[in-house]
Scaffold this active site. Structure first.
Site, PDB file in Angstrom:
ATOM      1  N   HIS A   1      -6.755  -1.970 121.133  1.00 50.42           N
ATOM      2  CA  HIS A   1      -6.651  -1.646 119.711  1.00 50.42           C
ATOM      3  C   HIS A   1      -7.997  -1.280 119.090  1.00 50.42           C
ATOM      4  CE1 HIS A   1      -7.875  -5.826 119.853  1.00 50.42           C
ATOM      5  NE2 HIS A   1      -8.264  -5.733 118.595  1.00 50.42           N
TER       6      HIS A   1
ATOM      7  N   SER B   1      -5.714 -10.778 119.776  1.00 53.95           N
ATOM      8  CA  SER B   1      -6.272 -11.647 120.812  1.00 53.95           C
ATOM      9  C   SER B   1      -6.271 -13.105 120.336  1.00 53.95           C
ATOM     10  CB  SER B   1      -7.670 -11.157 121.193  1.00 53.95           C
ATOM     11  OG  SER B   1      -8.130 -11.800 122.357  1.00 53.95           O
TER      12      SER B   1
ATOM     13  N   GLU C   1      -2.926  -5.616 130.878  1.00 56.01           N
ATOM     14  CA  GLU C   1      -3.557  -6.849 130.432  1.00 56.01           C
ATOM     15  C   GLU C   1      -3.140  -8.039 131.284  1.00 56.01           C
ATOM     16  OE1 GLU C   1      -4.229  -7.888 126.367  1.00 56.01           O
ATOM     17  OE2 GLU C   1      -3.219  -6.054 125.677  1.00 56.01           O
TER      18      GLU C   1
END
Length: 389
Positions: A250, A124, A217
């Site tokens: 994740h 991220s 996403e």
């Protein structure tokens, strides 16, 4: 060619990300993990290093969870992992966090770890910082790490990716979350500039990259556009898309799949570097006297050059250049299958063609022998070109 792998989620795994986000790193650190400051070493970890840069929107940190992730990365890669505790926005906006990542990189090198044995891993916001750090390391001329992994990076802080709209409502975050994150981090710095937005940078010469992202996403297009741009720049890049997975996938059970793929990718000795369009026909290659890699583009009628920094140059030369070698005179010599010639190309791009006895002799192999350039002809003979030095 960009290596794109769609990673399917097992039964219920994608939904489990939403239901149990953080499960992968929420438990206690295993007793066999060695922690010294922010270094985490799993049993059996050897040489090299992982520089792990955590997420959290540039503003938040969860040290225990991050140490757990560092432990898992150490276990997966067989290397000790350094968790970078970078300064956080808004108290410390750009470029403070980037400066801290670069300082961590220098500190690892100062311990004697070769740059080629260091892997950057970021998630991220941390993945954004990893890609920014690579651009800064390249810009300043230092040695680059051996590889880097970017999980769900923000590569365009101007927030122009189409998936911000198309995946709105599917993801755990949205534009309303990302816009203030970008503003707090940048604090007035340009969102369409590198290195803060890596999509706008010169990506040539970056180390091998593994980019991972969930297909649900809002940052899907940030990852995809960056991977495509890196591939076009000749970088060895693999894009893994995790089916139906949202941001932070994740951190749940699906993260074990990611960790396994990171380990397998790092162990894979094959790296793919795009040097031409799919129809150009790269055929043969040789190291040139300038230290660059020279190669024939048989269908394009050209000779290509790729230097150590990944810069590409193409020289048109004629019909069907086939096999290439370094000559005794500091030039590149090659056979032209389509025109019955031997070609000579200097490192500064000057081309000379030498006609062979028959235009239909179809020359292929070429080699230097006792100061002459020899080539093999399909008409059953060898031709030799005497070379003046």
């Amino acid at each position: 060619m960009l290596t794109l792998t769609a990673v399917p989620a097992g039964p219920g795994q994608a939904q489990a990300v939403r239901d149990r986000i953080g499960a992968l790193v929420s438990g206690p650190l295993p007793a066999d993990a060695e922690v010294r400051g922010d270094w985490v070493r799993a049993p059996g970890a050897g040489s090299g290093a992982v520089i792990y840069v955590h997420g959290g929107g540039f503003t938040d940190t969860w040290p225990e969870a991050e140490r757990m992730m560092a432990y898992r990365l150490s276990r997966t890669t067989g290397r000790p992992a350094l968790r970078v505790a970078y300064r956080l926005a808004p108290a410390h906006p750009y470029p403070a966090a980037l400066d801290d990542v670069l300082a961590a990189w220098r500190s690892v090198l100062e311990t004697g770890v070769p740059a080629s044995e260091v892997v950057f891993v970021g998630e991220s916001a941390g993945a954004t910082l990893v890609l920014s750090a690579l651009l800064e390391i390249k810009r300043t001329g230092g040695p680059l790490p051996g590889a880097a992994v970017a999980v769900s990076p923000v590569t365009d802080l101007a927030l122009t990716g189409a998936s911000l709209t198309t995946n709105d409502g599917k993801d755990l975050i949205d534009r309303a979350v990302l816009a203030p994150v970008s503003d707090r981090y940048l604090a007035g710095a340009g969102p369409r500039q590198a290195p803060q937005s890596s999509l706008y940078g010169d990506l040539r010469g970056l180390p091998p990259l593994l980019v991972s992202v969930g297909t649900d996403e809002v940052l899907l297009d940030d990852a995809r556009r960056f991977a495509e741009a890196a591939d076009a720049a000749g970088v060895s890049v693999r894009l893994d898309t995790y089916q139906d997975a949202p941001h932070s996938f994740h951190l749940s059970d699906l993260g074990e799949v990611l960790l396994d793929r990171i380990g397998r990718w790092l162990a894979d000795p094959v790296r793919d570097h795009t040097v031409s369009g799919p129809d150009a026909g790269p055929y043969a290659l040789a190291e040139g006297p300038d230290g660059a890699l020279w190669f024939t583009l048989v269908h394009q009628g050209a000779i290509g050059r790729r230097d150590a920094a990944g810069h590409l140059t193409v020289h048109p030369v004629g019909a069907g250049p086939t096999v290439i070698t370094q000559g005794p005179d500091g030039a590149l010599w090659f056979t032209e299958w389509g025109s019955g010639r031997v070609g000579r190309l200097t490192t500064d791009g000057r081309f000379t063609g030498y006609d062979l006895p028959r235009p239909d002799c179809e020359p292929h192999g070429i080699a230097v022998y006792r100061g002459a350039v020899w080539c093999a002809l399909e008409t059953g003979s060898l031709a030799a070109v005497e070379v003046s030095r």
